[in-house]
Design a protein around this motif. Sequence first.
Motif, mmCIF file in Angstrom:
data_model
loop_
_atom_site.group_PDB
_atom_site.id
_atom_site.type_symbol
_atom_site.label_atom_id
_atom_site.label_comp_id
_atom_site.label_asym_id
_atom_site.label_seq_id
_atom_site.Cartn_x
_atom_site.Cartn_y
_atom_site.Cartn_z
ATOM 1 N N VAL A 1 0.816 -1.231 0.000
ATOM 2 C CA VAL A 1 0.000 0.000 0.000
ATOM 3 C C VAL A 1 0.841 1.268 0.000
ATOM 4 C CG1 VAL A 1 -1.894 -1.184 1.164
ATOM 5 C CG2 VAL A 1 -0.244 0.118 2.538
ATOM 6 N N MET A 2 2.149 1.151 0.182
ATOM 7 C CA MET A 2 2.987 2.349 0.171
ATOM 8 C C MET A 2 2.930 3.014 -1.203
ATOM 9 S SD MET A 2 6.298 1.119 2.389
ATOM 10 C CE MET A 2 6.130 0.736 4.131
ATOM 11 N N ASP A 3 2.706 4.312 -1.210
ATOM 12 C CA ASP A 3 2.607 5.108 -2.434
ATOM 13 C C ASP A 3 1.420 4.701 -3.312
ATOM 14 O OD1 ASP A 3 4.923 6.588 -1.773
ATOM 15 O OD2 ASP A 3 6.187 4.985 -2.561
ATOM 16 N N LYS A 4 0.465 4.013 -2.743
ATOM 17 C CA LYS A 4 -0.789 3.675 -3.430
ATOM 18 C C LYS A 4 -1.927 4.251 -2.582
ATOM 19 C CE LYS A 4 0.721 0.712 -6.715
ATOM 20 N NZ LYS A 4 0.469 0.836 -8.149
ATOM 21 N N PRO A 5 -2.193 5.541 -2.677
ATOM 22 C CA PRO A 5 -3.068 6.208 -1.705
ATOM 23 C C PRO A 5 -4.503 5.698 -1.683
ATOM 24 C CG PRO A 5 -2.535 7.667 -3.536
ATOM 25 C CD PRO A 5 -1.633 6.488 -3.656
ATOM 26 N N ASP A 6 -4.972 5.092 -2.760
ATOM 27 C CA ASP A 6 -6.372 4.648 -2.805
ATOM 28 C C ASP A 6 -6.532 3.165 -2.492
ATOM 29 O OD1 ASP A 6 -7.216 7.213 -3.579
ATOM 30 O OD2 ASP A 6 -6.740 6.785 -5.673
ATOM 31 N N ILE B 1 -8.782 8.754 9.004
ATOM 32 C CA ILE B 1 -7.342 9.003 9.196
ATOM 33 C C ILE B 1 -6.741 9.609 7.932
ATOM 34 C CG2 ILE B 1 -5.120 7.874 9.556
ATOM 35 C CD1 ILE B 1 -6.677 5.785 11.292
ATOM 36 N N GLN B 2 -7.109 9.059 6.781
ATOM 37 C CA GLN B 2 -6.546 9.546 5.517
ATOM 38 C C GLN B 2 -7.027 10.958 5.184
ATOM 39 O OE1 GLN B 2 -7.739 6.392 2.861
ATOM 40 N NE2 GLN B 2 -5.845 5.242 3.185
ATOM 41 N N THR B 3 -8.292 11.212 5.426
ATOM 42 C CA THR B 3 -8.831 12.539 5.116
ATOM 43 C C THR B 3 -8.147 13.614 5.948
ATOM 44 O OG1 THR B 3 -10.974 11.590 4.504
ATOM 45 C CG2 THR B 3 -10.934 13.931 5.090
ATOM 46 N N ALA B 4 -7.924 13.320 7.217
ATOM 47 C CA ALA B 4 -7.237 14.284 8.079
ATOM 48 C C ALA B 4 -5.837 14.575 7.560
ATOM 49 C CB ALA B 4 -7.198 13.758 9.510
ATOM 50 N N ALA B 5 -5.118 13.504 7.205
ATOM 51 C CA ALA B 5 -3.744 13.681 6.726
ATOM 52 C C ALA B 5 -3.704 14.434 5.409
ATOM 53 C CB ALA B 5 -3.069 12.320 6.585
ATOM 54 N N ARG B 6 -4.661 14.153 4.539
ATOM 55 C CA ARG B 6 -4.643 14.749 3.205
ATOM 56 C C ARG B 6 -5.207 16.163 3.185
ATOM 57 N NH1 ARG B 6 -6.327 8.981 0.249
ATOM 58 N NH2 ARG B 6 -4.519 7.884 1.134
ATOM 59 N N ILE C 1 3.447 4.076 7.717
ATOM 60 C CA ILE C 1 2.491 4.416 6.669
ATOM 61 C C ILE C 1 2.040 5.858 6.860
ATOM 62 C CG2 ILE C 1 0.204 3.936 5.723
ATOM 63 C CD1 ILE C 1 2.246 1.793 5.052
ATOM 64 N N ASP C 2 2.403 6.712 5.913
ATOM 65 C CA ASP C 2 1.945 8.098 5.918
ATOM 66 C C ASP C 2 0.597 8.136 5.200
ATOM 67 O OD1 ASP C 2 1.410 10.777 5.563
ATOM 68 O OD2 ASP C 2 3.413 11.302 4.861
ATOM 69 N N PRO C 3 -0.498 8.383 5.924
ATOM 70 C CA PRO C 3 -1.815 8.315 5.288
ATOM 71 C C PRO C 3 -2.055 9.396 4.239
ATOM 72 C CG PRO C 3 -1.990 9.102 7.557
ATOM 73 C CD PRO C 3 -0.576 8.656 7.372
ATOM 74 N N ALA C 4 -1.173 10.365 4.167
ATOM 75 C CA ALA C 4 -1.313 11.376 3.119
ATOM 76 C C ALA C 4 -0.875 10.843 1.762
ATOM 77 C CB ALA C 4 -0.502 12.620 3.479
ATOM 78 N N GLU C 5 0.041 9.904 1.750
ATOM 79 C CA GLU C 5 0.622 9.451 0.485
ATOM 80 C C GLU C 5 0.369 7.977 0.195
ATOM 81 O OE1 GLU C 5 4.820 10.072 0.987
ATOM 82 O OE2 GLU C 5 5.060 8.344 2.324
ATOM 83 N N SER C 6 -0.014 7.209 1.200
ATOM 84 C CA SER C 6 -0.137 5.762 1.035
ATOM 85 C C SER C 6 -1.539 5.292 1.368
ATOM 86 C CB SER C 6 0.885 5.032 1.924
ATOM 87 O OG SER C 6 2.203 5.290 1.492
ATOM 88 N N GLY C 7 -1.813 4.053 0.972
ATOM 89 C CA GLY C 7 -3.083 3.424 1.289
ATOM 90 C C GLY C 7 -3.073 2.884 2.708
ATOM 91 N N ALA C 8 -3.864 1.848 2.929
ATOM 92 C CA ALA C 8 -4.014 1.325 4.286
ATOM 93 C C ALA C 8 -4.107 -0.187 4.261
ATOM 94 C CB ALA C 8 -5.261 1.908 4.948
#
Length: 807
Positions: free
Chosen positions: A186-191, A289-294, A218-225
């Motif tokens: 999931v790294m660098d695959k944000p969706d 989590i992702q929305t907050a980071a992005r 995992i940085d939720p701004a740039e990666s998936g989950a």
Amino acid sequence: MPGQLLYQPNPPPDPSQLPDTILDYRVQLNTQGVLSKEELSAIKQFRRAADYVAAAMIFLKDNALVERDITADDIKPRLLGHWGTCPGLVLVYAHINRLVRKTGVDALYVVGPGHGAPAILSCLWLEGSLANFYPKYSRDKEGLTALVKSFSSPGGFPSHVNAETPGSIHEGGELGYALGVAFGAVMDKPDLVCVCVVGDGEAETGPTATAWHGYKYIDPAESGAVLPIVHVNGFKISERTIYGTMDDKEITALFTGYGYQVRIVEDLDHIDEDLAASMEWALGEIKKIQTAARSGKPIVKPRWPVLILRTPKGWSGPKELHGEYIEGSFRAHQVPLPEAKTDANERQMLQQWLTSYGPKELFGDAGVPNDAILSIVPEEESKRLGMREEAYKAYTPLDVPEWRKYAVEKGTDQSCMKITGELLDAVVQQNPSSFRIFSPDELVSNKLDAVLRHSGRNMQWDIASRANGGRVIEILSEHTCQGMLQGYTLTGRTGLFPSYEAFLGIVHTMMVQYAKFVKTAHEVPWRQPMGSLNYVETSTWTRQEHNGFSHQNPSFIGAVLNLKPASARVYLPPDANCFLSTMAHCLRAKNYVNLMVGSKQPTPVWLSAEEADKHCIAGASIWKFASTDEGMTPDVVLVGIGVEMTFEVIAAAALLRKTIPALRVRVVNVTDLMILGPFGSHPHALSDEDFDSLFTRNKPIIFNYHGYPVELKGLLFGRPNLDRMGIHGYIEEGTTTSPFMMMLMNETSRYHIAAEAVRSAALLNPRVEIDAHKTISTIMHMSQKDKEYILAHGADPAGTFDRPTFD
């Protein structure tokens, strides 16, 4: 006690001593109304259908829809497969499909219990993915019969998930690293959301224990989950699992401590409602989590969701056999009715078991899944778990900079790693979302820290590196680095794994499992190429004299040599310019396991950029500057393989030039180890003619090799005239000492090489023979004097590592 004693099926854990307040950290949900009647019915039918097909695959070779009584001839001659995990894997598969269809989420499914292949293959057949890649497994009676008959039979799918399985990015054999693979994917695959099932047996392994910390990278701004699901069915092959004996308080405490939000899914009477609500909740938490980071307001130390799925081992299978529990026990682990072919009672039980699923209702006479089952399958084919492009055709080539821009001046002393770090810094800048470095906390020590100049580490729990897009994952677990690297590579990107030489062996078997996946993938026509797995092995035994014997171990070279020749590549560049060229090549290469071995200490740069380029293309060359008469008509050939080994060979040649000038020496350096094997044994292996042009047809050859001598012996076996070859290498001698004492102790020093050169050539050159004994004695006396000096002064004699001269 041959097996676990059981007093009831699916035994509950004993109560723990933890306070009940721990359960306040457990996530509670209202599951009522989460599924409509139609959805619930469809999911149940999907599960029944998949469980039926999975069980049929284990047992049957004919009568796939049980349209008549099962006979002995209907049953396979050898029963293979792991039934116990299948119902749980099917349950998760069905609910991922529902979630994909409902929300459109991009999902991958990584299966830790890889021997549950029947479950995955049955679901792939139901959703049509098998037929997409293998038309013979069409979604009808004919295709189902072909699938059931061929499973675990010659020419069919194996008993575990592998590269032939659509949607898979993980070789399902050795347990422990599914979770690490999922985090890398999931790294660098944000969706992307990777649902990873970790079996409770796998959860006992060391690699899994550390991988639970993966979300901290995992940085939720740039990666998936990753959505981890721990499948607690309670048993291994013949014993209860640790997790199966842990109560809800203990499991909640464990995963809360890891930093997760824990949701326990265990309402067996309403398991579909429970799991549907839990997965929707988990996806909602991920999006939060992702929305907050992005949006630029990341949650510090977000608590990602984890699901604990408690279901019986072998759920829906036979309950008892010969007075012993089957369902809910270890006896369901593999084949629950092992004598079904020869025992009429077991055969009758099999008949009752399979017909209990209602195959007529599920598939009709034509063997086609009914509309309710198909309503669970995502309508958009590319969204189906078996057709995700990330799993089979996502490779993005790196934009690799021109390495010559970073080349250094011939004649200087440079660290291979330090100079290569400059190139890697540029790679990071030019590939901000398709290249990562996975390092066990050794990047600075290994002098590759130039990559941190324009990037950084990606440790989200550290305020210094949080949300900065760092390309470096440093975690002191080789297993986790390897798992993440595999997941990252198999989903289309390229990674690098630099490590102390001695500790790469920790991931030996993981690397082998990956190579098996790649080997099979190469033979599967629908899988497109993938990037190579790239290792940098430095802080080598030759300069680990300060850390001692525990840090002196080059055995990973042999591990790579044992791989299929189509995959294995081992490089030992002799200087910084050659290492630059090799690194640039490996980062562009596809489908290989590349091992690059080099020194982090400053050593001579023997070749210019142009010379290094030609040398690396050839894989080996004669070094005329260190040879007598530029290597013409030699009495003996000295071969250096590895940075320090090459230095000692050149020092030996200079010593021989001074002490016995009548000896004619040719010096050869080998940078591509694979050229040495007999022609045809490897794609890079030299023809006999080319081998002879480098090493002569019949003159003695003395190899000074960085690894274990037995490795080189095995590689050279099959070449003619092996009795003319002598091999020096690491012979498992070491301690805390000086760098040159390491050479002396392992008989790889200039003195040992020079003495053997004189001894080998004495009978070929009368002018050498006449002074051979005296010269050898003088050389070995010099060796002894150096030993005495080192022991007396605690350091090598001055000038030991000065560049040899040939005046």
